[in-house]
Design a protein around this motif. Structure first.
Motif, PDB file in Angstrom:
ATOM      1  N   PRO A   1       5.674   7.606   4.715  1.00 41.09           N
ATOM      2  CA  PRO A   1       5.624   6.800   4.017  1.00 41.09           C
ATOM      3  C   PRO A   1       3.875   6.611   3.706  1.00 41.09           C
ATOM      4  O   PRO A   1       3.170   6.651   3.924  1.00 41.09           O
ATOM      5  N   LEU A   2       2.928   6.922   1.818  1.00 37.84           N
ATOM      6  CA  LEU A   2       2.228   7.722   1.564  1.00 37.84           C
ATOM      7  C   LEU A   2       1.710   6.075   0.985  1.00 37.84           C
ATOM      8  O   LEU A   2       2.133   5.052   1.239  1.00 37.84           O
ATOM      9  N   LYS A   3       0.177   5.985   1.308  1.00 36.89           N
ATOM     10  CA  LYS A   3      -0.106   4.561   1.530  1.00 36.89           C
ATOM     11  C   LYS A   3      -1.990   4.246   0.532  1.00 36.89           C
ATOM     12  O   LYS A   3      -2.364   6.142   1.166  1.00 36.89           O
ATOM     13  N   ILE A   4      -2.329   4.701  -0.389  1.00 40.13           N
ATOM     14  CA  ILE A   4      -3.337   4.342  -1.389  1.00 40.13           C
ATOM     15  C   ILE A   4      -4.423   3.883  -0.143  1.00 40.13           C
ATOM     16  O   ILE A   4      -4.471   2.776  -0.088  1.00 40.13           O
ATOM     17  N   THR A   5      -5.527   4.782  -0.952  1.00 36.19           N
ATOM     18  CA  THR A   5      -6.633   4.075   0.371  1.00 36.19           C
ATOM     19  C   THR A   5      -7.324   3.298  -0.827  1.00 36.19           C
ATOM     20  O   THR A   5      -6.691   2.490  -2.000  1.00 36.19           O
ATOM     21  N   ASP A   6      -8.285   2.307  -0.299  1.00 33.50           N
ATOM     22  CA  ASP A   6      -9.322   1.063  -0.976  1.00 33.50           C
ATOM     23  C   ASP A   6      -9.946   2.203  -1.707  1.00 33.50           C
ATOM     24  O   ASP A   6     -10.093   1.752  -3.232  1.00 33.50           O
TER      25      ASP A   6
ATOM     26  N   ASP B   1       0.589  -1.122  -0.021  1.00 34.87           N
ATOM     27  CA  ASP B   1       0.058   0.168  -0.052  1.00 34.87           C
ATOM     28  C   ASP B   1       0.539   1.695  -0.139  1.00 34.87           C
ATOM     29  O   ASP B   1       0.128   1.941  -0.255  1.00 34.87           O
ATOM     30  N   GLU B   2       2.338   1.214  -0.294  1.00 37.90           N
ATOM     31  CA  GLU B   2       3.190   2.239   0.312  1.00 37.90           C
ATOM     32  C   GLU B   2       3.600   2.631  -0.323  1.00 37.90           C
ATOM     33  O   GLU B   2       4.197   2.192  -1.937  1.00 37.90           O
ATOM     34  N   VAL B   3       3.553   4.046  -1.025  1.00 37.93           N
ATOM     35  CA  VAL B   3       4.226   4.830  -2.029  1.00 37.93           C
ATOM     36  C   VAL B   3       5.042   5.921  -1.524  1.00 37.93           C
ATOM     37  O   VAL B   3       4.609   6.659  -1.056  1.00 37.93           O
ATOM     38  N   ASN B   4       6.101   6.077  -2.289  1.00 33.20           N
ATOM     39  CA  ASN B   4       6.573   7.172  -1.894  1.00 33.20           C
ATOM     40  C   ASN B   4       6.632   8.035  -3.127  1.00 33.20           C
ATOM     41  O   ASN B   4       6.996   7.994  -4.402  1.00 33.20           O
ATOM     42  N   THR B   5       6.784   9.980  -2.999  1.00 31.88           N
ATOM     43  CA  THR B   5       6.795  10.582  -4.079  1.00 31.88           C
ATOM     44  C   THR B   5       8.459  10.990  -4.643  1.00 31.88           C
ATOM     45  O   THR B   5       7.565  12.002  -5.894  1.00 31.88           O
ATOM     46  N   THR B   6       9.622  10.479  -4.398  1.00 33.60           N
ATOM     47  CA  THR B   6       9.995  10.594  -5.830  1.00 33.60           C
ATOM     48  C   THR B   6       9.691   9.517  -7.070  1.00 33.60           C
ATOM     49  O   THR B   6       9.969   9.802  -7.685  1.00 33.60           O
ATOM     50  N   GLY B   7       9.113   8.452  -6.180  1.00 33.86           N
ATOM     51  CA  GLY B   7       8.691   7.900  -7.555  1.00 33.86           C
ATOM     52  C   GLY B   7       8.077   7.945  -8.129  1.00 33.86           C
ATOM     53  O   GLY B   7       7.984   8.160  -9.541  1.00 33.86           O
ATOM     54  N   ILE B   8       6.642   8.439  -7.667  1.00 34.93           N
ATOM     55  CA  ILE B   8       6.123   9.129  -8.236  1.00 34.93           C
ATOM     56  C   ILE B   8       6.275  10.291  -9.813  1.00 34.93           C
ATOM     57  O   ILE B   8       6.398  10.832 -10.608  1.00 34.93           O
ATOM     58  N   ALA B   9       7.514  11.043  -9.068  1.00 27.62           N
ATOM     59  CA  ALA B   9       8.505  12.458  -9.627  1.00 27.62           C
ATOM     60  C   ALA B   9       8.956  11.449 -11.021  1.00 27.62           C
ATOM     61  O   ALA B   9       8.576  12.315 -11.796  1.00 27.62           O
TER      62      ALA B   9
ATOM     63  N   MET C   1      -9.167  14.612  -0.959  1.00 22.56           N
ATOM     64  CA  MET C   1     -10.362  13.622  -2.284  1.00 22.56           C
ATOM     65  C   MET C   1     -10.388  12.424  -0.858  1.00 22.56           C
ATOM     66  O   MET C   1     -11.718  11.354  -1.582  1.00 22.56           O
ATOM     67  N   GLY C   2      -9.782  11.726  -0.431  1.00 23.04           N
ATOM     68  CA  GLY C   2      -9.992  10.422   0.423  1.00 23.04           C
ATOM     69  C   GLY C   2      -8.993   9.078  -0.359  1.00 23.04           C
ATOM     70  O   GLY C   2      -9.404   8.396  -0.279  1.00 23.04           O
ATOM     71  N   LEU C   3      -8.257   9.574  -0.967  1.00 25.40           N
ATOM     72  CA  LEU C   3      -7.161   8.722  -2.078  1.00 25.40           C
ATOM     73  C   LEU C   3      -6.276   8.017  -1.973  1.00 25.40           C
ATOM     74  O   LEU C   3      -5.920   7.532  -2.105  1.00 25.40           O
ATOM     75  N   LEU C   4      -5.684   8.932  -0.893  1.00 25.73           N
ATOM     76  CA  LEU C   4      -4.013   8.596  -0.226  1.00 25.73           C
ATOM     77  C   LEU C   4      -4.696   8.826   1.514  1.00 25.73           C
ATOM     78  O   LEU C   4      -5.057  10.171   1.780  1.00 25.73           O
ATOM     79  N   GLU C   5      -3.307   8.087   1.999  1.00 27.67           N
ATOM     80  CA  GLU C   5      -3.656   8.634   3.370  1.00 27.67           C
ATOM     81  C   GLU C   5      -2.130   8.921   3.497  1.00 27.67           C
ATOM     82  O   GLU C   5      -1.257   8.840   2.655  1.00 27.67           O
ATOM     83  N   TYR C   6      -2.493  10.703   4.003  1.00 25.95           N
ATOM     84  CA  TYR C   6      -0.777  11.477   3.526  1.00 25.95           C
ATOM     85  C   TYR C   6      -0.279  12.301   5.568  1.00 25.95           C
ATOM     86  O   TYR C   6      -1.585  12.116   6.073  1.00 25.95           O
ATOM     87  N   GLN C   7       0.675  11.473   6.092  1.00 26.35           N
ATOM     88  CA  GLN C   7       1.194  12.091   6.886  1.00 26.35           C
ATOM     89  C   GLN C   7       2.691  12.187   6.334  1.00 26.35           C
ATOM     90  O   GLN C   7       3.538  12.349   6.438  1.00 26.35           O
TER      91      GLN C   7
ATOM     92  N   ASN D   1       4.039  16.846  -4.219  1.00 28.06           N
ATOM     93  CA  ASN D   1       4.035  17.202  -3.043  1.00 28.06           C
ATOM     94  C   ASN D   1       2.660  18.007  -2.833  1.00 28.06           C
ATOM     95  O   ASN D   1       1.232  17.442  -2.312  1.00 28.06           O
ATOM     96  N   SER D   2       2.384  18.859  -3.399  1.00 27.67           N
ATOM     97  CA  SER D   2       0.642  19.764  -3.861  1.00 27.67           C
ATOM     98  C   SER D   2      -0.094  19.009  -4.059  1.00 27.67           C
ATOM     99  O   SER D   2      -1.462  18.945  -3.483  1.00 27.67           O
ATOM    100  N   MET D   3       0.413  17.647  -5.295  1.00 28.97           N
ATOM    101  CA  MET D   3      -0.812  17.035  -5.884  1.00 28.97           C
ATOM    102  C   MET D   3      -0.941  15.812  -4.445  1.00 28.97           C
ATOM    103  O   MET D   3      -2.926  15.263  -4.322  1.00 28.97           O
ATOM    104  N   VAL D   4       0.237  15.588  -3.803  1.00 31.31           N
ATOM    105  CA  VAL D   4      -0.532  14.351  -3.280  1.00 31.31           C
ATOM    106  C   VAL D   4      -1.661  15.293  -1.961  1.00 31.31           C
ATOM    107  O   VAL D   4      -2.575  13.503  -1.280  1.00 31.31           O
ATOM    108  N   LYS D   5      -1.538  16.356  -1.104  1.00 34.72           N
ATOM    109  CA  LYS D   5      -2.883  16.980  -0.630  1.00 34.72           C
ATOM    110  C   LYS D   5      -3.764  16.991  -0.516  1.00 34.72           C
ATOM    111  O   LYS D   5      -4.882  16.664  -0.185  1.00 34.72           O
ATOM    112  N   LYS D   6      -3.690  17.641  -1.972  1.00 32.06           N
ATOM    113  CA  LYS D   6      -5.773  17.293  -3.060  1.00 32.06           C
ATOM    114  C   LYS D   6      -5.865  15.899  -2.741  1.00 32.06           C
ATOM    115  O   LYS D   6      -7.314  15.852  -2.386  1.00 32.06           O
ATOM    116  N   LEU D   7      -5.314  15.070  -2.997  1.00 37.81           N
ATOM    117  CA  LEU D   7      -5.616  13.286  -3.520  1.00 37.81           C
ATOM    118  C   LEU D   7      -5.998  13.095  -1.962  1.00 37.81           C
ATOM    119  O   LEU D   7      -6.824  12.872  -2.010  1.00 37.81           O
ATOM    120  N   ALA D   8      -5.254  13.268  -0.698  1.00 41.16           N
ATOM    121  CA  ALA D   8      -5.603  12.812   0.312  1.00 41.16           C
ATOM    122  C   ALA D   8      -6.769  13.418   1.107  1.00 41.16           C
ATOM    123  O   ALA D   8      -7.401  13.009   1.772  1.00 41.16           O
TER     124      ALA D   8
END
Length: 215
Positions: free
Chosen positions: A59-64, A21-29, A49-55, A40-47
């Motif tokens: 590591p980021l986690k994709i939600t169901d 479930d874990e992803v990293n921003t470097t890999g996405i970039a 929207m309930g599509l990612l867990e962001y802390q 980083n900006s998009m990750v916060k928007k996706l979080a």
């Protein structure tokens, strides 16, 4: 917010998160060829929207919800590729860019009809599994040709890499899905393989063998 951009991010995240479930921003970039601040900006928007867990600092986690939405986009892409090859006569090296454009069509009925016309295929032209309408995706249980030993006879089932250059290379060698391959020799030094298939004898590099998935 651009829905096409969101979908492209979700696809990149999904491809990272297939085995975890874990992803990293470097890999996405790297996958999207964009800057880390943009990610980083998009990750916060996706979080939001309930599509990612962001802390922060974790590591980021994709939600169901995010996983299901991403799988549906990939479903549209892979169905389109299959339709272009099976019904329109395109080569497997020609379909990716067209499918990239068509996958953003927001009409489930369009892709359901495409699925029906194709006879509900399980895999795309490159052997990758096509998610179902609920976003569920089959786990691939193939191994790289590079892991095979002399004397083994296997069948080419899927590709671990689908760039135009690689597909054109396979075309030039007349290597396609479904071809039966016999491993004749494996070089001890560089792991290059001498193989036989469909009347051909070829030496394939270790790099190529690592990207050919067989059973």
């Amino acid at each position: 917010m651009n829905s096409q951009s969101i979908e492209n991010y979700l696809k990149a995240i999904f491809n990272q998160a297939i085995s975890t479930d874990e992803v990293n921003t470097t890999g996405i970039a790297q996958a999207l060829e964009v800057s880390l601040p943009s990610v980083n900006s998009m990750v916060k928007k996706l979080a939001g929207m309930g599509l990612l867990e962001y802390q922060k600092y974790k590591p980021l986690k994709i939600t169901d919800k995010g996983r299901k939405m991403a799988a549906r986009i990939i479903r549209k892409h892979r169905l389109t590729e299959m339709y272009l090859v099976e019904k329109m006569g395109f080569g497997w090296e020609e379909v990716h860019d067209i499918a990239e454009q068509l996958e953003h069509i927001q009409s489930p009925a369009f892709f359901d009809r495409m699925d029906e016309l194709l006879g509900y295929p399980q895999r795309d032209p490159h052997g990758s599994p096509i998610p179902n309408k609920n976003g569920q995706i089959a786990v691939q249980e193939y191994r790289p040709l590079a892991d095979c030993q002399p004397g083994e006879q296997v069948e080419l089932k899927a590709l671990g890499h689908t760039s135009d250059e690689f597909l054109k290379y396979l075309n030039s060698k007349e290597l396609a899905l479904g071809v039966k391959v016999e491993v004749l020799e494996v070089e001890a030094f560089d792991r290059n393989m001498k193989v036989e298939y469909s009347g051909h004898r070829e030496v394939l590099s270790a790099l190529v063998c690592s990207k050919l998935l067989v059973s």
